[in-house]
Design an enzyme around this catalytic site. Structure first.
Site, PDB file in Angstrom:
ATOM      1  N   TYR A 141       0.812  -1.214   0.000  1.00  0.00           N
ATOM      2  CA  TYR A 141       0.000   0.000   0.000  1.00  0.00           C
ATOM      3  C   TYR A 141       0.848   1.268   0.000  1.00  0.00           C
ATOM      4  O   TYR A 141       0.348   2.352  -0.289  1.00  0.00           O
ATOM      5  CB  TYR A 141      -0.948   0.019   1.215  1.00  0.00           C
ATOM      6  CG  TYR A 141      -2.057  -1.019   1.147  1.00  0.00           C
ATOM      7  CD1 TYR A 141      -2.063  -2.015   0.183  1.00  0.00           C
ATOM      8  CD2 TYR A 141      -3.103  -0.998   2.048  1.00  0.00           C
ATOM      9  CE1 TYR A 141      -3.066  -2.967   0.134  1.00  0.00           C
ATOM     10  CE2 TYR A 141      -4.117  -1.936   2.000  1.00  0.00           C
ATOM     11  CZ  TYR A 141      -4.094  -2.926   1.038  1.00  0.00           C
ATOM     12  OH  TYR A 141      -5.095  -3.859   0.985  1.00  0.00           O
ATOM     13  N   LYS A 191       3.621 -15.544   2.590  1.00  0.00           N
ATOM     14  CA  LYS A 191       3.564 -16.315   1.343  1.00  0.00           C
ATOM     15  C   LYS A 191       5.013 -16.624   0.975  1.00  0.00           C
ATOM     16  O   LYS A 191       5.514 -16.271  -0.098  1.00  0.00           O
ATOM     17  CB  LYS A 191       2.829 -15.472   0.278  1.00  0.00           C
ATOM     18  CG  LYS A 191       2.526 -16.194  -1.003  1.00  0.00           C
ATOM     19  CD  LYS A 191       1.467 -17.273  -0.879  1.00  0.00           C
ATOM     20  CE  LYS A 191       1.287 -18.015  -2.186  1.00  0.00           C
ATOM     21  NZ  LYS A 191       0.510 -19.261  -2.038  1.00  0.00           N
ATOM     22  N   ASP A 223      -2.785 -18.468   1.995  1.00  0.00           N
ATOM     23  CA  ASP A 223      -3.910 -19.194   1.379  1.00  0.00           C
ATOM     24  C   ASP A 223      -4.470 -20.223   2.354  1.00  0.00           C
ATOM     25  O   ASP A 223      -5.687 -20.391   2.490  1.00  0.00           O
ATOM     26  CB  ASP A 223      -3.511 -19.826   0.030  1.00  0.00           C
ATOM     27  CG  ASP A 223      -2.060 -20.269  -0.038  1.00  0.00           C
ATOM     28  OD1 ASP A 223      -1.334 -20.099   0.965  1.00  0.00           O
ATOM     29  OD2 ASP A 223      -1.644 -20.802  -1.073  1.00  0.00           O
ATOM     30  N   ASP A 247      -5.537  -7.002   5.528  1.00  0.00           N
ATOM     31  CA  ASP A 247      -6.736  -6.314   5.051  1.00  0.00           C
ATOM     32  C   ASP A 247      -7.773  -7.358   4.620  1.00  0.00           C
ATOM     33  O   ASP A 247      -8.951  -7.304   4.997  1.00  0.00           O
ATOM     34  CB  ASP A 247      -6.336  -5.420   3.863  1.00  0.00           C
ATOM     35  CG  ASP A 247      -7.413  -4.426   3.494  1.00  0.00           C
ATOM     36  OD1 ASP A 247      -8.500  -4.478   4.090  1.00  0.00           O
ATOM     37  OD2 ASP A 247      -7.177  -3.605   2.588  1.00  0.00           O
ATOM     38  N   ASP A 251     -11.444  -9.001   6.890  1.00  0.00           N
ATOM     39  CA  ASP A 251     -12.829  -9.001   6.406  1.00  0.00           C
ATOM     40  C   ASP A 251     -13.386 -10.419   6.412  1.00  0.00           C
ATOM     41  O   ASP A 251     -14.555 -10.638   6.740  1.00  0.00           O
ATOM     42  CB  ASP A 251     -12.906  -8.426   4.984  1.00  0.00           C
ATOM     43  CG  ASP A 251     -13.100  -6.919   4.978  1.00  0.00           C
ATOM     44  OD1 ASP A 251     -12.677  -6.276   5.951  1.00  0.00           O
ATOM     45  OD2 ASP A 251     -13.673  -6.384   4.009  1.00  0.00           O
TER      46      ASP A 251
END
Ligand code: NAD
Length: 366
Positions: A141, A191, A223, A247, A251
């Site tokens: 970001y 990852k 994942d 992020d 959610d």
């Protein structure tokens, strides 16, 4: 104690949920005998409309002066096609960077009264209680180079995922320190089978973990973590992860709590000499243009953020607990917004009033 708060309602339902959060804060202050001073400022789409900038200088100054900042949410559809520097979300990134709040804490709990609101089976969700520690001021970001260049078939877009050792170390310390006050387990997400960035992340987190021998550390690929969150959420205590993964995962974790409107967050930076954390507090959800202005939004994520503020920035543990207990009492009473229960619903205002009433019943005035 004096509580000097900057309130940034922002856009859409941000305005509605922070109104209720402010009411709760005022009720806590009057009941426990604290002096509350709330200043309001502009952030996001409303700030672009009024000043041309999503994070005006006046807001920057106010944020640096306040003990803590309470935000609603930013985002208005009218800016969906605006250039990046004229988008409300830019204001959010700018205030996080200004305050150097590098760790975003997102507690997720399955409340007993809301088990049926989750799309997952009750027995999977019941007892889930985790906290996501998301790195907030680095990674994709913020990394440079970034941007879109070229034309036609040559048009290309670049973002850069960059982390320094220091950035990983400081957020890892926050996660391990939190774990010490909980079930003493950190799961670090990366990852590392594909990204060098994640390989450094895993190595540094492992090194920091060695200085917390009382905390168990394990690692999961992002994942797999996404799958485990819905298959076996009770395996988690503290989840530590970088900005983009955090992020998305937070959610996803919202389904455990029944609605994204339930989730509070605390973004914290370094500790002040007093030991208090510099903090920016906001519900996890966005501005929800689909329900804005209808008095339908769930204010409990924003109200939970007030509890986090009382605990982390002001060290007012009893006051924070009284707010979370009041939230639980309101949930048990069934007086909730439409995102949680389509029948016999309450409005945003009614839920805020119910939390204030529950607070007054529970607390012995100072
Ligand atoms: P959103 O979180 O605003 O809404 C997603 C869905 O959840 C919608 O159906 C909405 O009605 C519902 N919802 C969200 N909060 C709720 C609440 N408190 N009570 C009841 N229902 C609620 O996400 P989105 O639709 O992807 O984004 C809308 C805008 O918000 C966009 O402009 C986006 O950039 C912005 N956004 C801002 C933040 C922030 O300010 N921190 C976070 C996420 C999205």
């Amino acid at each position: 104690m004096e509580l000097k708060i900057l309130l940034l309602p922002g856009d859409g339902i941000g305005v509605e949920v922070t109104r209720e959060a402010e009411k709760v804060l005022a009720r806590v202050a009057s009941t426990y005998g604290h002096r509350l001073s709330v200043t309001k400022g502009l952030l996001g789409g409303i700030a672009i409309r009024e000043t041309g900038s999503p994070f005006p200088d006046a807001t920057r100054k106010l944020a640096l002066q306040a003990d803590a900042t309470l935000m609603g949410a930013v985002g208005l559809p009218e800016f969906d096609n605006a250039p990046p520097e004229k988008r409300p979300e830019r204001g959010l990134l700018a205030i996080r960077q200004t305050l150097q709040v590098y760790a975003n804490l997102r507690p997720v709990r399955a409340y007993r009264a809301l088990l049926d609101s989750s799309p997952l089976k009750n027995q999977l969700v019941e007892g889930s209680d985790l906290i996501i520690v998301r790195e907030l001021t680095g990674g994709l970001y913020y990394g440079t180079p970034r941007g879109i260049s070229g034309h036609g078939i040559e048009e290309r877009a670049v973002n850069t995922m960059v982390y320094t050792r220091a950035e990983i170390e400081r957020v890892a310390h926050v996660a391990f320190q939190l774990a010490r006050k909980r079930k003493k387990k950190v799961t670090s997400i990366d990852k590392s089978n594909v990204l060098e960035n994640s390989q450094l992340w895993r190595r540094v987190v492992t090194e920091i973990g060695a200085s917390y021998p009382d905390v168990k550390l394990d690692h999961l690929l992002v994942d797999n973590c996404a799958m485990q969150l819905v298959l076996n959420p009770k395996r988690f205590d503290v989840i530590l992860t970088e900005n983009l993964f955090g992020d998305i995962l937070s959610d996803e974790a919202a389904v455990l709590a029944g609605s994204i409107g339930m989730l509070p967050s605390a973004s914290i930076g370094d500790r002040r000499p007093s030991g208090a954390w510099v903090g920016l507090y906001e519900p996890v959800h966005g501005s929800a243009p689909d329900i804005a202005g209808q008095n339908k939004a769930n204010p409990l994520g924003a109200i939970g953020s007030v509890a986090a503020m009382l605990e982390y920035t002001f060290g007012l543990i009893d006051e924070a607990k009284s707010v979370t207990n009041a939230i639980e009492e309101v949930l048990d009473s069934g007086q909730v917004t439409a995102d949680l229960k389509p029948v016999a619903v309450a409005t945003t205002t009614e839920v805020g009033d119910a939390v204030c009433a529950a607070l007054s019943r529970r607390v012995v005035p100072a």
